[in-house]
Structures are given as structure tokens and as C-alpha cells.
Design a protein around this motif. Structure first.
Motif, mmCIF file in Angstrom:
data_model
loop_
_atom_site.group_PDB
_atom_site.id
_atom_site.type_symbol
_atom_site.label_atom_id
_atom_site.label_comp_id
_atom_site.label_asym_id
_atom_site.label_seq_id
_atom_site.Cartn_x
_atom_site.Cartn_y
_atom_site.Cartn_z
ATOM 1 N N ILE A 30 -10.937 -3.500 -3.406
ATOM 2 C CA ILE A 30 -9.836 -2.596 -3.747
ATOM 3 C C ILE A 30 -9.067 -3.199 -4.920
ATOM 4 C CG2 ILE A 30 -7.654 -1.596 -2.949
ATOM 5 C CD1 ILE A 30 -8.806 -1.410 -0.196
ATOM 6 N N THR A 31 -8.876 -2.423 -5.965
ATOM 7 C CA THR A 31 -8.151 -2.915 -7.127
ATOM 8 C C THR A 31 -6.651 -2.766 -6.919
ATOM 9 O OG1 THR A 31 -8.075 -0.792 -8.296
ATOM 10 C CG2 THR A 31 -10.044 -2.171 -8.619
ATOM 11 N N VAL A 32 -5.898 -3.437 -7.764
ATOM 12 C CA VAL A 32 -4.438 -3.331 -7.714
ATOM 13 C C VAL A 32 -4.006 -1.881 -7.938
ATOM 14 C CG1 VAL A 32 -2.308 -4.035 -8.861
ATOM 15 C CG2 VAL A 32 -4.095 -5.730 -8.417
ATOM 16 N N HIS A 33 -4.666 -1.196 -8.873
ATOM 17 C CA HIS A 33 -4.364 0.221 -9.117
ATOM 18 C C HIS A 33 -4.602 1.049 -7.859
ATOM 19 C CE1 HIS A 33 -5.385 4.211 -11.348
ATOM 20 N NE2 HIS A 33 -4.137 4.209 -10.906
ATOM 21 N N ASP A 34 -5.729 0.798 -7.180
ATOM 22 C CA ASP A 34 -6.032 1.509 -5.934
ATOM 23 C C ASP A 34 -4.930 1.285 -4.899
ATOM 24 O OD1 ASP A 34 -8.494 2.346 -6.955
ATOM 25 O OD2 ASP A 34 -9.581 0.638 -6.092
ATOM 26 N N LEU A 35 -4.514 0.032 -4.766
ATOM 27 C CA LEU A 35 -3.539 -0.327 -3.739
ATOM 28 C C LEU A 35 -2.187 0.342 -3.991
ATOM 29 C CD1 LEU A 35 -3.289 -2.092 -1.178
ATOM 30 C CD2 LEU A 35 -2.416 -3.925 -2.641
ATOM 31 N N ILE A 36 -1.763 0.364 -5.242
ATOM 32 C CA ILE A 36 -0.475 0.990 -5.567
ATOM 33 C C ILE A 36 -0.556 2.500 -5.352
ATOM 34 C CG2 ILE A 36 1.196 1.440 -7.419
ATOM 35 C CD1 ILE A 36 0.541 -1.322 -8.538
ATOM 36 N N SER A 37 -1.704 3.107 -5.671
ATOM 37 C CA SER A 37 -1.889 4.541 -5.418
ATOM 38 C C SER A 37 -1.847 4.837 -3.924
ATOM 39 C CB SER A 37 -3.226 5.019 -6.008
ATOM 40 O OG SER A 37 -3.201 5.009 -7.415
ATOM 41 N N LEU A 38 -2.501 3.988 -3.125
ATOM 42 C CA LEU A 38 -2.469 4.170 -1.667
ATOM 43 C C LEU A 38 -1.044 4.077 -1.141
ATOM 44 C CD1 LEU A 38 -5.580 2.036 -0.623
ATOM 45 C CD2 LEU A 38 -5.314 4.503 -0.278
ATOM 46 N N ALA A 39 -0.289 3.128 -1.673
ATOM 47 C CA ALA A 39 1.100 2.965 -1.242
ATOM 48 C C ALA A 39 1.944 4.179 -1.601
ATOM 49 C CB ALA A 39 1.694 1.714 -1.875
ATOM 50 N N ALA A 40 1.682 4.738 -2.779
ATOM 51 C CA ALA A 40 2.452 5.900 -3.238
ATOM 52 C C ALA A 40 2.081 7.170 -2.480
ATOM 53 C CB ALA A 40 2.237 6.106 -4.735
ATOM 54 N N GLY A 41 0.930 7.146 -1.801
ATOM 55 C CA GLY A 41 0.498 8.313 -1.037
ATOM 56 C C GLY A 41 -0.171 9.367 -1.883
ATOM 57 N N GLN A 42 -0.507 9.032 -3.121
ATOM 58 C CA GLN A 42 -1.179 9.967 -4.022
ATOM 59 C C GLN A 42 -1.803 9.182 -5.169
ATOM 60 O OE1 GLN A 42 1.727 12.531 -5.896
ATOM 61 N NE2 GLN A 42 3.150 10.860 -6.242
ATOM 62 N N GLU A 43 -2.741 9.783 -5.836
ATOM 63 C CA GLU A 43 -3.349 9.142 -6.992
ATOM 64 C C GLU A 43 -2.337 9.126 -8.133
ATOM 65 O OE1 GLU A 43 -6.072 7.082 -9.172
ATOM 66 O OE2 GLU A 43 -6.268 7.673 -7.071
ATOM 67 N N ILE A 44 -1.990 7.945 -8.590
ATOM 68 C CA ILE A 44 -1.046 7.846 -9.697
ATOM 69 C C ILE A 44 -1.774 7.325 -10.930
ATOM 70 C CG2 ILE A 44 0.922 7.482 -8.168
ATOM 71 C CD1 ILE A 44 0.875 4.550 -8.910
ATOM 72 N N SER A 45 -1.239 7.619 -12.069
ATOM 73 C CA SER A 45 -1.896 7.231 -13.318
ATOM 74 C C SER A 45 -1.825 5.723 -13.523
ATOM 75 C CB SER A 45 -1.222 7.937 -14.498
ATOM 76 O OG SER A 45 0.086 7.419 -14.692
ATOM 77 N N VAL A 46 -2.682 5.228 -14.404
ATOM 78 C CA VAL A 46 -2.655 3.811 -14.749
ATOM 79 C C VAL A 46 -1.291 3.442 -15.321
ATOM 80 C CG1 VAL A 46 -3.603 2.066 -16.308
ATOM 81 C CG2 VAL A 46 -5.148 3.625 -15.090
ATOM 82 N N GLY A 47 -0.739 4.327 -16.135
ATOM 83 C CA GLY A 47 0.569 4.069 -16.729
ATOM 84 C C GLY A 47 1.662 3.918 -15.688
ATOM 85 N N GLU A 48 1.643 4.786 -14.656
ATOM 86 C CA GLU A 48 2.645 4.692 -13.591
ATOM 87 C C GLU A 48 2.477 3.406 -12.797
ATOM 88 O OE1 GLU A 48 3.541 9.256 -12.206
ATOM 89 O OE2 GLU A 48 1.499 8.492 -11.892
ATOM 90 N N ALA A 49 1.225 3.058 -12.484
ATOM 91 C CA ALA A 49 0.961 1.814 -11.751
ATOM 92 C C ALA A 49 1.401 0.606 -12.564
ATOM 93 C CB ALA A 49 -0.518 1.720 -11.396
ATOM 94 N N CYS A 50 1.136 0.648 -13.860
ATOM 95 C CA CYS A 50 1.529 -0.454 -14.738
ATOM 96 C C CYS A 50 3.049 -0.619 -14.779
ATOM 97 C CB CYS A 50 1.006 -0.227 -16.152
ATOM 98 S SG CYS A 50 -0.783 -0.483 -16.314
#
Length: 243
Positions: free
Chosen positions: A94-114
Motif C-alpha cells: 500500500i502506497t502513502v497515496h493509497d493510505l491517505i485516500s483510504l483515510a479520507a474515505g474517497q479517492e483523492i488526487s495526488v495533489g491533495e495527498a501531497c
């Protein structure tokens, strides 16, 4: 608001049944709250009860007036309680981007995760596609975990001894992250800690000892007493205690 009413909990040990928490009642309003006290006093047990990892023997837990005592950690997360472990969990594959999207409860953009990674002091391009595995240091994992809590934006953000197992540089950066969370994130930020620098940025300090609430009040009311006790203990332990 989080409210605990008459919480008690016992656990088995080598000597039989031991009462860990004894009829604890407290209210936690919005703001920065630190729960502190001696080792073995019941702090981490209290955190796990709030998160839903363990169930109290007696008492109630209310979130905005709703009884959540019987809810699991997953159900409480859906209600708005985040819990960050002393030792963050690693997720191979699981990538950091994946983990942050899971936490947010939705697929978020790379820019938002960054943006979340930048807020916790990590260079986003160096971390966004990395796996959350053993290649990350303790300090890096702590900050990534905080980024996931920020992405969730929950009513109660609970951290159990976030300073455990990290180096001084990472700890200094964690303090800055918590200060920023304190300024920008709504709801309650609840930290289990005995570190003076974390206590020093609290709105409210709760002292848990021997399974009970020993003291409760503002930083200005509680911190001087704690520092006096630490100074006395230090002088008892060594005649060469340096300030």
C-alpha cells in the motif's frame, strides 16, 4: 464533545484480577487535551477504551450525546474518532497515496495527498508513491499517520504516546505538526504523553494515576505542579540532577 461516565476496567495478571481504571468520569471539549501521569497509571488503557479497542467493564462513553460504548473501533471511526497507535502499522503493498485516500474515505488526487504530506513536514514527491513498509523510519511513519488523521478530519483525534520510538529531530518536528493541527483542525485533539513540550502546548491537562483522575485543569494550573514533582523525584534519584 466526548464524555466518559464512571468508566472501570479490570484485567488478569499473574496475581489475579487487577483493576486498571476505577470509576473515571471526564468531559473532553474541542481543543488540545493531554492525558499524562506515571507509567502503569492507566493512560493507554483509557485511550484504547475511547478508541473502542477494548470494552470497559462498567460505564458509558458518549460522543455528542450518543452512547457509543458498545461500538467497535471501526464503528467509532465512522462516528468520528481517529486513533493513532504508539507504533504505527506498516502495510506492505500500500502506497502513502493509497493510505491517505483510504483515510479520507474517497479517492483523492495526488495533489491533495501531497498537500497533507507537506503539512506534516514531508517532501511530497519523495513519499507519495512509497510503500508504507519497513523502509520508512519511525518518525516518517508517525508523520504519515498524522497526515491520514488530518485527511479524515474527525471530531476526536487520539494519539497514544506519539513520541515513542522516534529520534529527537523527528520529535521536534512532531511538536510543530501538533501546533499546526491545534491551530487549523477542528474538534478535539487528545494526546497521551508525559513529554513536557507536548504538555506545554495543551489547552487542558488530565493527570491519570492509579486508575483514577488525580488532577484536571488548564496548562497553567496543572503543569507547574507536575514540574515540581518531577524536580523532587529527580533530586531523590540523584544528588547530581542537572536542570
Amino acid at each position: 464533545m466526548l464524555e466518559l461516565k464512571n468508566i472501570s476496567f479490570s484485567a488478569e495478571n499473574e496475581d489475579g484480577q487487577k483493576q486498571i481504571l476505577k470509576n473515571i468520569s471526564l468531559k473532553i471539549d474541542d481543543g488540545f487535551v493531554v492525558i499524562t501521569g506515571p507509567n502503569g497509571g492507566g493512560k493507554s488503557t483509557l485511550a484504547k477504551i475511547i478508541a473502542g479497542i477494548i470494552t470497559p467493564d462498567d460505564g458509558q462513553i458518549l460522543l455528542d450525546g450518543e452512547d457509543i460504548t458498545s461500538l467497535s473501533i471501526t464503528e467509532r471511526a465512522k462516528k468520528g474518532i481517529s486513533f493513532a497507535f504508539q507504533q504505527p502499522v506498516r502495510f506492505k503493498g500500500i502506497t502513502v497515496h493509497d493510505l491517505i485516500s483510504l483515510a479520507a474515505g474517497q479517492e483523492i488526487s495526488v495533489g491533495e495527498a501531497c498537500a497533507y504530506l507537506s503539512q506534516v513536514g514531508l517532501c511530497a514527491r519523495d513519499y507519495i508513491n512509497r510503500e508504507v513498509n519497513a523502509s520508512l523510519s519511525g518518525g516518517e511513519l508517525k508523520r504519515i499517520e498524522i497526515a491520514t488523521v488530518m485527511a479524515r478530519g474527525t471530531k476526536v483525534s487520539l494519539f497514544d504516546e506519539p513520541e515513542a520510538g522516534i529520534d529527537l529531530w523527528s520529535f521536534n518536528n512532531l511538536i510543530k505538526v501538533f501546533e499546526k493541527m491545534h491551530d487549523t483542525l477542528g474538534g478535539s485533539i487528545l494526546i497521551i504523553s508525559h513529554q513536557e513540550r507536548i504538555l506545554n502546548i495543551a489547552d487542558k491537562i488530565i493527570v491519570v494515576a492509579n486508575g483514577t483522575i488525580e488532577h484536571e485543569g488548564t496548562k497553567d494550573e496543572i503543569l507547574p505542579t507536575l514540574l515540581d514533582k518531577a524536580d523532587i523525584a529527580c533530586k531523590v534519584l540523584t544528588a547530581n540532577c542537572e536542570e
